[in-house]
Scaffold this motif. Structure first.
Motif, PDB file in Angstrom:
ATOM      1  N   ILE A   1       0.836  -1.199   0.000  1.00 19.26           N
ATOM      2  CA  ILE A   1       0.000   0.000   0.000  1.00 19.26           C
ATOM      3  C   ILE A   1       0.875   1.254   0.000  1.00 19.26           C
ATOM      4  O   ILE A   1       0.498   2.294  -0.496  1.00 19.26           O
ATOM      5  CB  ILE A   1      -0.951   0.010   1.219  1.00 19.26           C
ATOM      6  N   THR A   2       2.093   1.120   0.570  1.00 16.05           N
ATOM      7  CA  THR A   2       3.016   2.241   0.557  1.00 16.05           C
ATOM      8  C   THR A   2       3.459   2.538  -0.867  1.00 16.05           C
ATOM      9  O   THR A   2       3.682   1.632  -1.658  1.00 16.05           O
ATOM     10  CB  THR A   2       4.248   1.919   1.417  1.00 16.05           C
TER      11      THR A   2
ATOM     12  N   SER B   1     -10.168   7.989  -0.771  1.00 17.51           N
ATOM     13  CA  SER B   1      -9.589   6.727  -0.335  1.00 17.51           C
ATOM     14  C   SER B   1      -9.997   5.598  -1.270  1.00 17.51           C
ATOM     15  O   SER B   1      -9.270   4.616  -1.431  1.00 17.51           O
ATOM     16  CB  SER B   1     -10.022   6.418   1.101  1.00 17.51           C
ATOM     17  N   HIS B   2     -11.173   5.750  -1.891  1.00 19.53           N
ATOM     18  CA  HIS B   2     -11.591   4.742  -2.865  1.00 19.53           C
ATOM     19  C   HIS B   2     -10.616   4.673  -4.030  1.00 19.53           C
ATOM     20  O   HIS B   2     -10.243   3.602  -4.491  1.00 19.53           O
ATOM     21  CB  HIS B   2     -12.994   5.042  -3.386  1.00 19.53           C
ATOM     22  N   ASP B   3     -10.201   5.813  -4.532  1.00 16.18           N
ATOM     23  CA  ASP B   3      -9.268   5.848  -5.648  1.00 16.18           C
ATOM     24  C   ASP B   3      -7.982   5.103  -5.291  1.00 16.18           C
ATOM     25  O   ASP B   3      -7.439   4.351  -6.096  1.00 16.18           O
ATOM     26  CB  ASP B   3      -8.929   7.289  -6.022  1.00 16.18           C
ATOM     27  N   LYS B   4      -7.477   5.326  -4.077  1.00 18.43           N
ATOM     28  CA  LYS B   4      -6.240   4.677  -3.652  1.00 18.43           C
ATOM     29  C   LYS B   4      -6.440   3.174  -3.531  1.00 18.43           C
ATOM     30  O   LYS B   4      -5.579   2.385  -3.935  1.00 18.43           O
ATOM     31  CB  LYS B   4      -5.777   5.266  -2.322  1.00 18.43           C
ATOM     32  N   THR B   5      -7.566   2.760  -2.973  1.00 18.04           N
ATOM     33  CA  THR B   5      -7.843   1.341  -2.820  1.00 18.04           C
ATOM     34  C   THR B   5      -8.007   0.674  -4.176  1.00 18.04           C
ATOM     35  O   THR B   5      -7.501  -0.428  -4.409  1.00 18.04           O
ATOM     36  CB  THR B   5      -9.113   1.130  -1.978  1.00 18.04           C
ATOM     37  N   PHE B   6      -8.704   1.350  -5.083  1.00 13.98           N
ATOM     38  CA  PHE B   6      -8.889   0.804  -6.421  1.00 13.98           C
ATOM     39  C   PHE B   6      -7.552   0.687  -7.150  1.00 13.98           C
ATOM     40  O   PHE B   6      -7.291  -0.297  -7.849  1.00 13.98           O
ATOM     41  CB  PHE B   6      -9.843   1.694  -7.219  1.00 13.98           C
ATOM     42  N   SER B   7      -6.693   1.687  -6.978  1.00 14.59           N
ATOM     43  CA  SER B   7      -5.376   1.636  -7.592  1.00 14.59           C
ATOM     44  C   SER B   7      -4.592   0.435  -7.074  1.00 14.59           C
ATOM     45  O   SER B   7      -3.942  -0.286  -7.843  1.00 14.59           O
ATOM     46  CB  SER B   7      -4.610   2.930  -7.304  1.00 14.59           C
ATOM     47  N   HIS B   8      -4.659   0.214  -5.769  1.00 13.48           N
ATOM     48  CA  HIS B   8      -3.992  -0.932  -5.169  1.00 13.48           C
ATOM     49  C   HIS B   8      -4.570  -2.236  -5.720  1.00 13.48           C
ATOM     50  O   HIS B   8      -3.835  -3.180  -6.056  1.00 13.48           O
ATOM     51  CB  HIS B   8      -4.159  -0.871  -3.657  1.00 13.48           C
ATOM     52  N   PHE B   9      -5.881  -2.292  -5.827  1.00 16.71           N
ATOM     53  CA  PHE B   9      -6.587  -3.468  -6.339  1.00 16.71           C
ATOM     54  C   PHE B   9      -6.096  -3.829  -7.746  1.00 16.71           C
ATOM     55  O   PHE B   9      -5.732  -4.973  -8.029  1.00 16.71           O
ATOM     56  CB  PHE B   9      -8.090  -3.158  -6.347  1.00 16.71           C
TER      57      PHE B   9
ATOM     58  N   GLU C   1     -17.204   3.891 -11.515  1.00 18.91           N
ATOM     59  CA  GLU C   1     -16.296   4.657 -12.359  1.00 18.91           C
ATOM     60  C   GLU C   1     -15.276   5.353 -11.475  1.00 18.91           C
ATOM     61  O   GLU C   1     -15.613   6.126 -10.582  1.00 18.91           O
ATOM     62  CB  GLU C   1     -17.054   5.697 -13.172  1.00 18.91           C
ATOM     63  N   VAL C   2     -14.018   5.059 -11.707  1.00 18.16           N
ATOM     64  CA  VAL C   2     -12.939   5.680 -10.936  1.00 18.16           C
ATOM     65  C   VAL C   2     -12.454   6.897 -11.697  1.00 18.16           C
ATOM     66  O   VAL C   2     -11.895   6.783 -12.788  1.00 18.16           O
ATOM     67  CB  VAL C   2     -11.783   4.690 -10.707  1.00 18.16           C
TER      68      VAL C   2
ATOM     69  N   LEU D   1      -9.642  -5.466  -1.395  1.00 15.36           N
ATOM     70  CA  LEU D   1     -10.824  -4.645  -1.613  1.00 15.36           C
ATOM     71  C   LEU D   1     -10.751  -3.860  -2.916  1.00 15.36           C
ATOM     72  O   LEU D   1      -9.702  -3.354  -3.301  1.00 15.36           O
ATOM     73  CB  LEU D   1     -11.027  -3.673  -0.447  1.00 15.36           C
ATOM     74  N   TYR D   2     -11.906  -3.761  -3.556  1.00 19.25           N
ATOM     75  CA  TYR D   2     -12.063  -2.942  -4.756  1.00 19.25           C
ATOM     76  C   TYR D   2     -12.297  -1.483  -4.369  1.00 19.25           C
ATOM     77  O   TYR D   2     -11.900  -0.566  -5.068  1.00 19.25           O
ATOM     78  CB  TYR D   2     -13.247  -3.490  -5.553  1.00 19.25           C
ATOM     79  N   SER D   3     -12.973  -1.282  -3.239  1.00 17.78           N
ATOM     80  CA  SER D   3     -13.246   0.055  -2.715  1.00 17.78           C
ATOM     81  C   SER D   3     -13.142   0.010  -1.200  1.00 17.78           C
ATOM     82  O   SER D   3     -13.377  -1.029  -0.586  1.00 17.78           O
ATOM     83  CB  SER D   3     -14.653   0.507  -3.128  1.00 17.78           C
TER      84      SER D   3
END
Length: 420
Positions: A260-261, A282-290, A415-416, A312-314
């Motif tokens: 995540i870092t 935070s959703h954008d960051k989680t989606f990017s990680h996903f 939609e991200v 997680l997707y979101s």
């Protein structure tokens, strides 16, 4: 997200997680039980679930099978036979509605031979304990090796796991489902991976059995003709998950979700970067990680880690609230899923078991014009998370097959937004 092993691949460029990845294959792996699409099969052909378990809660129509998983857990419940089924409604009007995706567990507790009454043991006597066959498969046949004619596709290939030598870049979830992925390139290793799916799970703490009862099905299972046209059938294969270790993830209290870092590092100028930070959710960051995690093994359709943590997707929807600590975007430690209904049979807490990821959509709908005619636009979920009874309860007294609906959390496609 899973924790990481201290051991890496031979070239030091990859780290193995506790997750086992499932892949679709057209060729049989020796296991005729685990598959995606097609029609379900049961532990006992004379004992079927209530048809109500396969009905959409939004429209009450019958759903289509997404996944049938031979889910024997040899390291956790070594004597039990166990399967998981995940279903979805394909009607466009039911998309993104509660109850349009459901899952249930089928379990048959082992029928032990009659045990003699305990006798006092002489001093200094040694009692030998029965050995658990850790070589038995999770996605294979019966827990009795001599009667199992199905081989576990997750252990059919002794070669090292595949690693993605050419990961693709994803801009949104639609591209995850719509584009055929590149086949990962093989990475050499001096020692083969674990040879069974159960071994890959690294589960070593057995769970005690419990006594339960069950009711008869309330609605007879209908003929296949009563169901919608099934999705295309494919078998399942599996590999341990390996992720890029060029920048080793630092897991710990401040960063329990590895990788995540540095998710947001880029070459954006500082002023524009500051504006972007204000804009990003935070959703954008989680989606990017996903998407970054999936892109390293792009053909995966299933992520499995019993009592582990989902990817997680979101981090902002109702599903994420069960896994994410308030004010954070990372997934909390593994264990019981907070706030969801407990097991309907025994009342035990449920734990994360597996999740479906978007490449499954591609595998089910590719070259299937009829499937698209049914739902109009195809499936629109980001990930489907399944939580199951932590005790794997069943009919302890009569050893009969039991069907129990389990918890499903669906993170729907969103939609991200990205700032240009």
């Amino acid at each position: 997200m899973a924790s990481y092993d201290s051991d890496s691949s031979s070239d030091g460029d990859e780290l193995q997680t506790n997750v086992t990845l499932g892949y679709a294959t057209e060729e049989s792996t020796g296991d005729e039980i685990s598959h995606i699409g097609g029609q379900p099969t049961w532990l006992d052909s004379n004992t079927t679930p209530s048809a109500a378990l396969a009905r959409c809660k939004a429209c009450n129509g019958y759903m289509s099978l997404l996944l049938q998983l031979h889910a024997d857990l040899q390291q956790h419940f070594p004597e039990d036979e166990r399967r998981l089924f995940v279903w979805c409604c394909r009607k466009k009007q039911c998309s993104k509605k509660s109850g349009s995706v459901r899952a249930f567990r089928e379990v048959k507790k082992a029928k032990f031979t009659t045990k003699p009454q305990a006798q006092p043991l002489p001093a200094n006597s040694i009692v030998s304990q029965p050995k658990v066959d850790l070589g038995s498969q999770l996605f294979g046949g019966s827990s009795t090796p001599t009667t199992n004619t199905n081989r576990n596709p997750f252990s059919s290939d002794p070669s090292p796991p595949q690693s993605n030598g050419n990961p693709f870049s994803l801009s949104d979830l639609s591209s995850l489902a719509a584009k055929p992925p590149q086949k990962p390139a093989q990475s050499e290793s001096p020692s083969p991976p674990t040879t069974t799916f159960a071994d890959k799970l690294k589960i070593s703490s057995p769970t005690a059995a419990i006594t339960t009862t069950t009711a008869n099905p309330s609605e007879s299972w209908p003929p296949e003709s009563s169901f919608p046209l099934p999705f295309r059938h494919s078998y399942l294969d599996a590999e341990a998950e390996y992720l890029d270790a060029a920048n080793p993830p630092a897991a710990g209290p401040s960063n329990p979700n590895p990788l995540i870092t540095n998710l947001d590092e880029d070459d954006t100028p500082s002023s524009a970067r500051a504006e972007k930070d204000l804009y990003e959710s935070s959703h954008d960051k989680t989606f990017s990680h996903f998407t970054k995690i999936l892109s390293q093994n792009p053909e995966q359709i299933l992520r499995y880690e019993f009592a582990g943590r989902p990817l997680l997707y979101s981090s902002t929807d109702a599903v994420a609230a069960h896994f994410v600590l308030p004010g954070h975007s990372h997934v909390r430690t593994s264990g019981p899923i907070k706030g969801i209904p407990r097991c309907g049979i025994c009342g035990s807490a449920r734990v994360f078991e597996c999740q479906l990821v978007p490449h499954l959509i591609y595998e089910l709908e590719k070259d299937d014009e009829e499937a698209m005619k049914i739902d109009g636009v195809g499936m629109e979920w980001g990930t489907i998370i399944v939580g199951t009874c932590s005790k794997n309860c069943g009919d302890e007294e009569n050893r009969k097959v039991v069907f129990q609906e389990e918890w499903v959390g669906v993170q729907w496609e969103e939609e991200v937004r990205r700032k240009g």
